[in-house]
Design a protein around this motif. Structure first.
Motif, PDB file in Angstrom:
ATOM      1  N   ALA A 141       0.835  -1.200   0.000  1.00 43.46           N
ATOM      2  CA  ALA A 141       0.000   0.000   0.000  1.00 43.46           C
ATOM      3  C   ALA A 141       0.873   1.254   0.000  1.00 43.46           C
ATOM      4  CB  ALA A 141      -0.911  -0.011   1.223  1.00 43.46           C
ATOM      5  N   LEU A 142       1.905   1.251   0.856  1.00 43.47           N
ATOM      6  CA  LEU A 142       2.769   2.431   0.935  1.00 43.47           C
ATOM      7  C   LEU A 142       3.547   2.616  -0.366  1.00 43.47           C
ATOM      8  CD1 LEU A 142       4.012   2.069   4.627  1.00 43.47           C
ATOM      9  CD2 LEU A 142       2.299   3.652   3.722  1.00 43.47           C
ATOM     10  N   LEU A 143       3.945   1.491  -0.966  1.00 38.53           N
ATOM     11  CA  LEU A 143       4.664   1.569  -2.247  1.00 38.53           C
ATOM     12  C   LEU A 143       3.768   2.190  -3.317  1.00 38.53           C
ATOM     13  CD1 LEU A 143       7.170   0.707  -4.000  1.00 38.53           C
ATOM     14  CD2 LEU A 143       5.841  -1.334  -4.575  1.00 38.53           C
ATOM     15  N   ALA A 144       2.526   1.732  -3.376  1.00 36.62           N
ATOM     16  CA  ALA A 144       1.590   2.264  -4.378  1.00 36.62           C
ATOM     17  C   ALA A 144       1.381   3.759  -4.163  1.00 36.62           C
ATOM     18  CB  ALA A 144       0.267   1.516  -4.300  1.00 36.62           C
ATOM     19  N   ALA A 145       1.193   4.159  -2.896  1.00 29.94           N
ATOM     20  CA  ALA A 145       0.977   5.578  -2.602  1.00 29.94           C
ATOM     21  C   ALA A 145       2.204   6.398  -3.005  1.00 29.94           C
ATOM     22  CB  ALA A 145       0.675   5.759  -1.112  1.00 29.94           C
ATOM     23  N   ALA A 146       3.399   5.850  -2.723  1.00 30.58           N
ATOM     24  CA  ALA A 146       4.631   6.568  -3.061  1.00 30.58           C
ATOM     25  C   ALA A 146       4.760   6.742  -4.576  1.00 30.58           C
ATOM     26  CB  ALA A 146       5.843   5.813  -2.502  1.00 30.58           C
ATOM     27  N   ILE A 147       4.398   5.703  -5.334  1.00 25.55           N
ATOM     28  CA  ILE A 147       4.508   5.788  -6.796  1.00 25.55           C
ATOM     29  C   ILE A 147       3.564   6.859  -7.335  1.00 25.55           C
ATOM     30  CG2 ILE A 147       4.108   4.553  -8.952  1.00 25.55           C
ATOM     31  CD1 ILE A 147       5.028   1.994  -7.562  1.00 25.55           C
ATOM     32  N   VAL A 148       2.302   6.813  -6.866  1.00 29.08           N
ATOM     33  CA  VAL A 148       1.332   7.808  -7.357  1.00 29.08           C
ATOM     34  C   VAL A 148       1.789   9.218  -6.990  1.00 29.08           C
ATOM     35  CG1 VAL A 148      -1.041   8.627  -7.165  1.00 29.08           C
ATOM     36  CG2 VAL A 148      -0.584   6.194  -7.298  1.00 29.08           C
ATOM     37  N   TYR A 149       2.281   9.361  -5.758  1.00 31.68           N
ATOM     38  CA  TYR A 149       2.738  10.665  -5.295  1.00 31.68           C
ATOM     39  C   TYR A 149       3.874  11.178  -6.176  1.00 31.68           C
ATOM     40  CZ  TYR A 149       4.143  14.310  -2.014  1.00 31.68           C
ATOM     41  OH  TYR A 149       4.444  15.516  -1.444  1.00 31.68           O
ATOM     42  N   ALA A 150       4.838  10.294  -6.452  1.00 29.65           N
ATOM     43  CA  ALA A 150       5.984  10.688  -7.272  1.00 29.65           C
ATOM     44  C   ALA A 150       5.534  11.058  -8.685  1.00 29.65           C
ATOM     45  CB  ALA A 150       6.999   9.546  -7.314  1.00 29.65           C
ATOM     46  N   LEU A 151       4.549  10.343  -9.204  1.00 26.72           N
ATOM     47  CA  LEU A 151       4.096  10.600 -10.569  1.00 26.72           C
ATOM     48  C   LEU A 151       3.311  11.898 -10.673  1.00 26.72           C
ATOM     49  CD1 LEU A 151       2.872   7.056 -11.711  1.00 26.72           C
ATOM     50  CD2 LEU A 151       4.856   8.307 -12.554  1.00 26.72           C
ATOM     51  N   ALA A 152       2.522  12.206  -9.643  1.00 24.21           N
ATOM     52  CA  ALA A 152       1.544  13.286  -9.796  1.00 24.21           C
ATOM     53  C   ALA A 152       2.029  14.625  -9.256  1.00 24.21           C
ATOM     54  CB  ALA A 152       0.234  12.891  -9.121  1.00 24.21           C
ATOM     55  N   THR A 153       3.073  14.631  -8.431  1.00 22.09           N
ATOM     56  CA  THR A 153       3.481  15.910  -7.840  1.00 22.09           C
ATOM     57  C   THR A 153       4.709  16.466  -8.554  1.00 22.09           C
ATOM     58  OG1 THR A 153       4.798  14.734  -6.199  1.00 22.09           O
ATOM     59  CG2 THR A 153       2.584  15.414  -5.545  1.00 22.09           C
ATOM     60  N   ARG A 154       4.728  17.799  -8.661  1.00 24.68           N
ATOM     61  CA  ARG A 154       5.909  18.516  -9.135  1.00 24.68           C
ATOM     62  C   ARG A 154       6.266  19.513  -8.056  1.00 24.68           C
ATOM     63  NH1 ARG A 154       5.859  15.087 -11.706  1.00 24.68           N
ATOM     64  NH2 ARG A 154       5.621  14.659 -13.919  1.00 24.68           N
ATOM     65  N   PRO A 155       7.573  19.697  -7.758  1.00 26.13           N
ATOM     66  CA  PRO A 155       7.952  20.596  -6.663  1.00 26.13           C
ATOM     67  C   PRO A 155       7.318  21.971  -6.813  1.00 26.13           C
ATOM     68  CG  PRO A 155       9.872  19.441  -7.527  1.00 26.13           C
ATOM     69  CD  PRO A 155       8.729  19.088  -8.409  1.00 26.13           C
ATOM     70  N   GLY A 156       6.671  22.442  -5.758  1.00 22.67           N
ATOM     71  CA  GLY A 156       6.135  23.790  -5.744  1.00 22.67           C
ATOM     72  C   GLY A 156       4.884  24.002  -6.571  1.00 22.67           C
ATOM     73  N   ARG A 157       4.447  23.007  -7.323  1.00 24.49           N
ATOM     74  CA  ARG A 157       3.260  23.181  -8.161  1.00 24.49           C
ATOM     75  C   ARG A 157       2.066  22.477  -7.536  1.00 24.49           C
ATOM     76  NH1 ARG A 157       4.931  22.577 -13.775  1.00 24.49           N
ATOM     77  NH2 ARG A 157       2.718  22.185 -14.211  1.00 24.49           N
ATOM     78  N   THR A 158       0.886  22.943  -7.863  1.00 23.45           N
ATOM     79  CA  THR A 158      -0.300  22.235  -7.381  1.00 23.45           C
ATOM     80  C   THR A 158      -0.472  20.946  -8.186  1.00 23.45           C
ATOM     81  OG1 THR A 158      -1.750  23.333  -8.938  1.00 23.45           O
ATOM     82  CG2 THR A 158      -1.459  24.393  -6.800  1.00 23.45           C
ATOM     83  N   ILE A 159      -1.164  19.996  -7.553  1.00 20.71           N
ATOM     84  CA  ILE A 159      -1.385  18.712  -8.215  1.00 20.71           C
ATOM     85  C   ILE A 159      -2.571  18.860  -9.151  1.00 20.71           C
ATOM     86  CG2 ILE A 159      -1.937  16.288  -7.865  1.00 20.71           C
ATOM     87  CD1 ILE A 159      -0.763  16.511  -5.064  1.00 20.71           C
ATOM     88  N   SER A 160      -2.399  18.403 -10.380  1.00 21.17           N
ATOM     89  CA  SER A 160      -3.551  18.356 -11.271  1.00 21.17           C
ATOM     90  C   SER A 160      -4.378  17.131 -10.900  1.00 21.17           C
ATOM     91  CB  SER A 160      -3.072  18.257 -12.724  1.00 21.17           C
ATOM     92  OG  SER A 160      -4.025  17.551 -13.489  1.00 21.17           O
ATOM     93  N   THR A 161      -5.641  17.347 -10.536  1.00 23.95           N
ATOM     94  CA  THR A 161      -6.446  16.199 -10.106  1.00 23.95           C
ATOM     95  C   THR A 161      -6.617  15.212 -11.249  1.00 23.95           C
ATOM     96  OG1 THR A 161      -8.431  17.455 -10.622  1.00 23.95           O
ATOM     97  CG2 THR A 161      -7.738  17.400  -8.322  1.00 23.95           C
ATOM     98  N   ALA A 162      -6.612  15.712 -12.496  1.00 30.28           N
ATOM     99  CA  ALA A 162      -6.727  14.802 -13.633  1.00 30.28           C
ATOM    100  C   ALA A 162      -5.524  13.873 -13.697  1.00 30.28           C
ATOM    101  CB  ALA A 162      -6.858  15.596 -14.929  1.00 30.28           C
ATOM    102  N   VAL A 163      -4.324  14.467 -13.518  1.00 29.06           N
ATOM    103  CA  VAL A 163      -3.106  13.641 -13.552  1.00 29.06           C
ATOM    104  C   VAL A 163      -3.122  12.649 -12.397  1.00 29.06           C
ATOM    105  CG1 VAL A 163      -0.600  13.685 -13.327  1.00 29.06           C
ATOM    106  CG2 VAL A 163      -1.754  15.378 -14.759  1.00 29.06           C
TER     107      VAL A 163
END
Lengths: 345, 313
Positions: A141-163
């Protein structure tokens, strides 16, 4: 079922008074269900005997049933129900999608992959009081969350909910494909066991796994506690939230991390019990409105009561055979949710 | 019209009639297709999708006739060298056809596969999973199909004799109420599956001199809650695990899992047995050995110390 204190009328005394009323009302409901549930079961027990300290524990069947079979189940149901319901609320606000669940972004699929690998290939590690299957599902579960987090976040930018949604849904499918592959390699009995794991099970047998899950759960709830005001603005839209002074990027990250941690803890404790995370938030919104300052605590308390109640049905309705609790939540939650959808549209 | 032409037309007509007639005959013989008729000769090339039937084939000396086995076959060791053709969920029809079998052994639920081979004129034996009586009948059936009726009868007699020996050994002794565990998560008292009141494991327990704790639930496997296990309070708990015996440390840890149910007589009286071995869970010729192992766990005093090893088969 609806507590008297939680009517949908808006009292004039403001949010504090309503919050107090909701916590009292829903808290009373949850407490009542949690106190009642251990008294009922497939067998009749004597409470006086269960609490009689003069009988050695090994001789006291009533105490065994109460403290080994029922109390851990009820507590697990309360913890998991509260956790999944609040994680659902946060996920729906974060994705601004009423159909979002705690499992939408792949956390439960990661947990399932971990659990299924251990069930199929037998190996796995024991960490403290946690047996191999919970350890592996927590890691997944933590691995999956980490992968999604890494894919969807960019430093200092808001997360696109679509992405975020696409990354999560894709990861969900990918893990599901891996799960199917592992099941395909497994033999029949293992496949049966993995299918059973996916239905969820609250019969944890002792207090240790519950205690072990608490650090994560409490951390997640502490993060939930600072979120409501920002979530209210965020659920209207990221732009309008930021013009009102909300740090959108920070709120999104906090929301994602807290709901992922909560879901990871719940799923590793009891398996991916469905429908709690979607039905309870919507039910609660029907009763208390959409203000997250009220929805979050009410969902936690109502979620606890709901899952404990469902498990009570699960373990008594066909006794001595049990119905998996995930089947009960889906059977009660599914039709209700459809009704809700039709009613709203 | 020339005579030659007339002759040719006549010949073509006769040929057409003949072939038409034979086609009709073929179709009558096998309405589903134009396949050759199924012969009743002993099968020479057998493909088995069912591991315990493969085991039976080798036990009756039909091992050399086995041309292919399922992906789960590992007993006897000779099966490891044979082509693998899938299993219950993923039978590889092409590979099976390519092995040119004259008998295919499938699961009773694989009805589509059964039809496919029947249409191709290949004999099919559908195995149905049930009690010990069914195992004996399966031995007789496949022995007949493989042309080894006498060997089959002998194997059935041997197995029956072994089971009778075990039954006689424990006769008259008090029968402990036994919970036969056939699955559990490692390291925890979760995902526990036990034998219910039907199936070969239930019957095996009966032969080995134990009363099945869940005999009233007429299913092969039951998942009891901790509450049910505490309430039913088994005298003996026997866990059957596939594979070989693990380290003493693991064994100790797995047995200690049951200490949670402190009031259960099996736990209090130290009568929790963890038995390891694939033969314990295979509905085939090794059932006699499984019954013996089970009886030794349930009734240790019925077996003299000198006889500790048990039958070697």
């Amino acid at each position: 079922m609806m507590p008297a204190a939680a009517t949908t009328r808006r009292p004039a005394s403001g949010i504090q008074a309503r919050l107090a009323a909701i916590v009292l009302g829903y808290g009373a409901l949850a407490a009542a269900v949690c106190l009642l549930a251990p008294l009922v079961g497939s067998t009749h027990i004597s409470l006086a005997r269960a609490f009689d300290r003069s009988i050695p524990f090994a001789d006291n069947v009533d105490a065994q049933i109460f403290f080994v079979a029922r109390m851990p189940r009820v507590l697990t149901g309360a913890v998991v129900g509260a956790t999944l319901a609040t994680a659902g609320v946060v996920m729906q606000a974060l994705l601004r999608n009423p159909l979002a669940t705690p499992f939408t972004l792949g956390v439960s699929a990661g947990a399932a992959l971990g659990a299924i690998l251990v069930i199929t290939f037998g190996a796995g590690v024991t960490v403290g009081v946690l047996s191999p299957v919970p350890v592996a599902s927590l890691a997944g579960a933590l691995l999956a969350a980490a992968i999604v987090y890494a894919l969807a976040t960019r430093p200092g930018r808001t997360i696109s909910t679509a992405v975020l949604l696409l990354a999560g849904v894709t990861l969900n499918s990918f893990f599901s494909a891996l799960i199917l592959f592992v099941q395909y390699m497994a033999d029949f009995t293992q496949t049966y066991r993995t299918v059973r794991w996916l239905m969820g099970d609250l019969d944890v047998g002792s207090f240790e796994p519950i205690v072990a899950s608490l650090p994560l759960v409490l951390l997640a709830f502490a993060m939930f506690a600072v979120l409501p005001r920002s979530l209210n603005l965020l659920s209207v839209g990221a732009d309008s939230a930021s013009t009102r002074g909300v740090d959108v990027a920070r709120t999104q990250r906090l929301a994602f991390l807290s709901s992922s941690l909560a879901t990871s803890a719940a799923v590793s404790l009891a398996g991916p019990i469905g429908f709690v995370g979607i039905v309870v938030p919507h039910l609660v919104r029907l009763m208390v409105g959409v203000d997250h300052r009220l929805v979050l605590p009410a969902s936690a308390l109502f979620g606890a009561a709901f899952l404990v109640g469902c498990d009570l049905v699960a373990r008594t309705v066909l006794a001595p055979v049990e119905v998996p609790v995930g089947v009960v939540t889906a059977m009660l939650g599914g039709p209700f949710f459809l009704w809700l959808l039709v009613r709203k549209s | 019209m020339a005579a030659r032409q007339k002759e040719l037309i006549a010949a073509v007509c006769v040929a057409a009639m003949l072939s038409g007639a034979s086609l009709v005959r073929l179709a009558q013989a096998n309405p589903t297709g134009f396949a050759p008729q199924i012969q009743n000769n002993p099968a020479r090339r057998i493909v088995s999708l069912v591991p315990n039937v493969t085991e039976i084939l080798f036990a009756i000396g039909a091992g050399p006739q086995v041309a292919g086995v399922s992906s789960y076959d590992d007993f006897p060791p000779e099966t490891k060298a044979l082509p693998r053709v899938g299993a219950l969920l993923d039978p590889d029809t092409e590979r099976i056809f390519a092995l040119r079998p004259d008998l295919v052994i499938v699961y009773g639920s694989q009805t589509e596969l059964e039809g496919q081979f029947a249409r191709a004129g290949i004999r099919v034996y559908a195995y149905r999973h049930a009690g010990i009586g069914n195992v004996l009948q399966t031995i007789r059936d496949v022995a007949r199909l493989a042309g080894r009726t006498a060997d089959g009868d002998r194997a059935v007699r041997d197995l029956q004799a072994q089971l009778d020996t075990v039954r006689a050994r424990v006769r008259g002794r008090p029968r402990p109420r036994t919970m036969l565990v056939i699955g559990r998560d490692t390291g925890a008292l979760r995902g526990v599956y036990v034998s219910g009141g039907v199936g070969f494991l239930h019957e095996l327990l009966d032969i080995a001199g134990g009363d099945d704790l869940f005999a009233d639930i007429k299913r092969e496997s039951v998942q009891p809650s901790n509450e049910t296990m505490i309430v039913r309070a088994p005298d003996v708990i026997v866990e059957l695990w596939p594979g070989s015996q693990p380290s003493a440390e693991t064994l100790q840890r797995e047995r200690a899992v049951w200490n949670l149910l402190a009031s259960v007589p099996a736990v209090r009286n130290n009568r929790v047995h963890l038995l390891y071995g694939d033969y314990l869970l295979a509905a085939g010729p090794r059932l006699g050995r499984a019954a013996d192992t089970l009886a030794r766990a349930l009734h240790p005093d019925a077996f003299p110390v000198a006889d500790l090893k048990g039958p070697s088969r």
